[in-house]
Design a protein around this motif. Sequence first.
Motif, short mmCIF file in Angstrom:
data_model
loop_
_atom_site.label_atom_id
_atom_site.label_comp_id
_atom_site.label_asym_id
_atom_site.label_seq_id
_atom_site.Cartn_x
_atom_site.Cartn_y
_atom_site.Cartn_z
N ALA A 181 -0.90 9.10 -1.04
CA ALA A 181 -1.93 8.89 -2.06
C ALA A 181 -2.17 7.41 -2.32
N ALA A 182 -1.09 6.61 -2.26
CA ALA A 182 -1.22 5.17 -2.51
C ALA A 182 -1.81 4.43 -1.32
N LEU A 183 -1.38 4.82 -0.09
CA LEU A 183 -1.85 4.14 1.11
C LEU A 183 -3.17 4.68 1.64
N GLY A 184 -3.50 5.90 1.25
CA GLY A 184 -4.70 6.55 1.77
C GLY A 184 -5.96 5.70 1.70
N PRO A 185 -6.26 5.08 0.55
CA PRO A 185 -7.49 4.26 0.48
C PRO A 185 -7.50 3.12 1.49
N ARG A 186 -6.35 2.53 1.79
CA ARG A 186 -6.30 1.46 2.78
C ARG A 186 -6.54 2.01 4.18
N VAL A 187 -6.03 3.24 4.45
CA VAL A 187 -6.27 3.86 5.74
C VAL A 187 -7.75 4.22 5.87
N LEU A 188 -8.35 4.69 4.78
CA LEU A 188 -9.79 4.95 4.82
C LEU A 188 -10.56 3.68 5.13
N GLU A 189 -10.12 2.57 4.56
CA GLU A 189 -10.76 1.28 4.84
C GLU A 189 -10.62 0.93 6.32
N LEU A 190 -9.44 1.21 6.88
CA LEU A 190 -9.23 0.97 8.30
C LEU A 190 -10.18 1.80 9.14
N VAL A 191 -10.29 3.09 8.81
CA VAL A 191 -11.18 3.98 9.55
C VAL A 191 -12.62 3.49 9.45
N GLY A 192 -13.02 3.05 8.27
CA GLY A 192 -14.37 2.56 8.07
C GLY A 192 -14.66 1.27 8.81
N ALA A 193 -13.60 0.53 9.17
CA ALA A 193 -13.79 -0.74 9.88
C ALA A 193 -13.97 -0.55 11.39
N VAL A 194 -13.73 0.68 11.87
CA VAL A 194 -13.89 0.94 13.30
C VAL A 194 -15.37 0.94 13.65
N GLU A 195 -15.72 0.17 14.64
CA GLU A 195 -17.14 0.07 15.05
C GLU A 195 -17.46 1.10 16.12
#
Length: 210
Positions: free
Chosen positions: A196-210
């Motif tokens: 739950a704490a790291l999830g938003p950062r992982v979502l950010e990582l996924v969103g950074a994939v081009e």
Amino acid sequence: MALILTFCGALATAQAVRAEVTVAALGDSLTQGYGLPEADGFVPQMQRWLRAEGAEVVLINAGVSGDTTAGGAARVDWTLSPEVDAMIVTLGGNDMLRGIDPAVSRANLDRILAAADTAGVRVLLIGMQAPGNYGPEYKAAFDAMYPELAAAHGALYAESFFAGLTGESGDPAALGRFMQADGIHPNAEGVRRIVAALGPRVLELVGAVE
């Protein structure tokens, strides 16, 4: 007309496949899910959390129990297979437990991040903090290598794998309720809070994939 419809259907399928992001989680027993049923481990719980958030993501469990940064550096090239779009790196805990020179750990992490750079793979580097028993110089060098390497390689950075376990009070004593008997590895509820704490950062990582 039938050919046009077939082509459009194939195109839509290809676009859907491309929309699914594959993330390799390179790590040690914390990533691998030591001591837990497979479904309760970090990778399966994180995948479920991401899917619940609407992210089309496949997580690959590249965690090896007992692994050090040297082990991660040795296998990063074959971890970065062609289908991998992004990578979560959680390594260093075993280096710390063995008292390995932070300069050695730093060089290994640098090798991992450089390999990801070469492959064009975005990275979320998860930091750790050393206890004080190795002395202030060791702790300062160990703690600093994560944010400094993340900045040098343009990687995303999360300060601690265990940030979700201290609660709103920030009290490290709260960790005990969410750990297995060894006091090192999180239990299933601990993993849920970590995710739950790291999830938003992982979502950010996924969103950074081009």
